[in-house]
Design a protein around this motif. Structure first.
Motif, mmCIF file in Angstrom:
data_model
loop_
_atom_site.group_PDB
_atom_site.id
_atom_site.type_symbol
_atom_site.label_atom_id
_atom_site.label_comp_id
_atom_site.label_asym_id
_atom_site.label_seq_id
_atom_site.Cartn_x
_atom_site.Cartn_y
_atom_site.Cartn_z
ATOM 1 N N GLY A 146 31.544 -12.243 -2.044
ATOM 2 C CA GLY A 146 32.642 -11.299 -2.249
ATOM 3 C C GLY A 146 33.529 -11.653 -3.428
ATOM 4 O O GLY A 146 34.615 -11.116 -3.568
ATOM 5 N N ILE A 190 33.625 -8.462 0.189
ATOM 6 C CA ILE A 190 32.953 -8.242 1.470
ATOM 7 C C ILE A 190 33.968 -7.996 2.585
ATOM 8 O O ILE A 190 33.796 -7.135 3.427
ATOM 9 N N ASP A 191 35.040 -8.780 2.584
ATOM 10 C CA ASP A 191 36.101 -8.586 3.569
ATOM 11 C C ASP A 191 37.412 -8.300 2.846
ATOM 12 O O ASP A 191 38.207 -9.201 2.581
ATOM 13 N N GLY A 227 39.038 -1.560 0.927
ATOM 14 C CA GLY A 227 37.960 -1.832 -0.019
ATOM 15 C C GLY A 227 38.111 -0.988 -1.275
ATOM 16 O O GLY A 227 38.029 -1.482 -2.402
ATOM 17 N N THR A 267 32.231 -3.850 0.323
ATOM 18 C CA THR A 267 32.523 -3.095 1.541
ATOM 19 C C THR A 267 33.498 -1.960 1.230
ATOM 20 O O THR A 267 34.494 -2.173 0.544
ATOM 21 N N THR A 268 33.183 -0.745 1.700
ATOM 22 C CA THR A 268 34.131 0.364 1.521
ATOM 23 C C THR A 268 34.537 0.896 2.904
ATOM 24 O O THR A 268 35.022 0.128 3.712
ATOM 25 N N ASP A 269 34.298 2.155 3.178
ATOM 26 C CA ASP A 269 34.666 2.738 4.473
ATOM 27 C C ASP A 269 33.839 3.999 4.661
ATOM 28 O O ASP A 269 33.005 4.329 3.830
ATOM 29 N N SER A 270 34.088 4.723 5.742
ATOM 30 C CA SER A 270 33.274 5.911 5.985
ATOM 31 C C SER A 270 34.067 7.197 5.759
ATOM 32 O O SER A 270 33.656 8.262 6.193
#
Ligand code: ADP
Ligand code: TRP
Length: 347
Positions: free
Chosen positions: A224, A209-210, A259, A243-246
């Protein structure tokens, strides 16, 4: 004992996660398989250390036995006579030596320990126990009783290892030069283990998650974390929720895509390939959903396999080994204890 001793303890206050497995347990098991000819390899459960911060005591006994089973499922060779598994509290010399060492340890030195400062700061309404303060002294006793030279531990424990060296040297200069074998300095340990102590590449699997912090069993929600005891279905859900990214492309870029980098690392460990190889295989993949599904499948396959090995552990054989090790280690530890008792004038 004539052979040099490699010794480490793994605490049993929660189920282990894949970070503990790949970062600590597997390297030790590997070492036991590779080095137990020329060395004595000790892997013990520091059960008295497990409630230096508050735990649910009704779960402790089962957790200790479960963790011992995890060692075997991970491949620890029980048949090897140079491999020893035991529970700290079954060898009373650990506690007795710690009490003696207490009188030669300064409060100031223990008060400066990072783990003590960190953990005591996070206790909220709970008391900061003398047990937490004294943690490094008991750990030094664990190490010194067996004349240990090498101690594979994570970076967070190297300060405690330095303390064990320090107290051993202090006692040797005060009482007798050969009272304790002084463990090797941390730099030499790194050389011996080929990287950060116990962890070849200073490996840190991150929280799902983090992904900026490490996967740690002290994290409360557990969302997580992939525990070795998670059902494969639950683990799949956790990976899919990571959690990944955009940015929308799989790259090995831990700073900007922590992530994704973490998921690549997990796949590398599970498939026993280098991180670079795995990163190359997935380079530029744009569908995070598809990528995560591939990661989830790898995690699922690992857990199915590991849990089958866990279920197949021969508990009778494990218990036999445990009791035999504990009998033998009581003899070894009592010999050292007697030497110390004589040196300080108790015998
Ligand atoms: P935790 O933070 O989960 O409570 P511990 O501090 O008890 O873990 O560490 C037990 C062992 O597992 C240590 O050797 C530590 O270096 C290793 N370890 C813990 N977390 C990780 C991680 N996320 N990745 C790799 N190794 C880890
Ligand atoms: N303090 C170690 C940890 O938290 C566990 C431990 C206790 C240990 N006694 C030890 C490790 C002696 C090595 C040697 O990870």
């Amino acid at each position: 004992m004539d052979r040099p001793v490699i010794l480490t303890g793994l605490r049993a206050n929660n189920d282990l996660h894949i970070g503990n497995y790949f970062g600590a347990l597997l390297p030790i098991v590997d070492m036991a398989n590779r080095r137990a000819g020329a060395y004595e390899v000790h892997l013990f459960v520091p059960d008295l250390h497990s409630f230096t911060t508050p735990i649910d005591h009704s779960l402790l006994q089962a957790q200790i036995m479960h963790n011992l089973k995890l060692f075997v499922a991970a491949g620890l060779p029980l048949d090897n006579p140079n491999v020893h598994i035991y529970r700290q509290s079954y060898i009373p010399a650990h506690s007795e030596l710690a009490i003696i060492l207490n009188s030669f340890t300064g409060m100031g030195q223990l008060g400066r320990m990072t783990q003590y400062k960190d953990k005591s700061g996070k206790l909220g309404d709970d008391i900061v126990s003398v047990g937490l303060f004294d943690y490094p002294v008991l750990m030094a006793a664990d190490i010194l009783l067996y004349g240990t030279q090498y101690v594979p531990v994570g970076d967070d424990q190297t300060q405690h290892l330095e303390f064990a060296r320090d107290i051993a040297e202090r006692m040797n200069s005060k009482f007798a030069t050969e009272l304790f074998i002084v463990p090797e300095p941390v730099a030499k340990q790194r050389e011996f283990f080929g990287g950060a102590t116990g962890q070849p590449k200073g490996l840190r699997i991150k929280d799902l998650i983090d992904p900026t912090k490490k996967m740690s069993k002290s994290d409360e929600s557990g969302r997580g974390i992939i525990f070795l005891g998670d059902t494969p279905e639950a683990a799949v859900k956790k990976i899919m929720g990571a959690t990944t990214d955009s940015l929308g492309a799989v790259n090995l870029d831990p700073d900007n895509q922590p992530g994704i980098a973490n998921l690549l690392q997990i796949v590398a460990l599970l498939s026993n390939q280098s991180l670079d190889t795995v990163a190359e295989m997935h380079q530029g993949q744009t569908e995070y959903g598809t990528f995560k599904k591939q990661v989830a499948e790898a995690v699922q396959a690992f857990l199915v396999d590991f849990q089958a090995r866990l279920a197949a552990v021969d508990e009778v054989k494990l218990l036999e080994k445990l009791l035999a090790s504990e009998t033998k280690m009581n003899d070894v530890a009592n010999e050292t204890l007697l030497r110390v008792q004589a040196a300080v004038g108790l015998r």
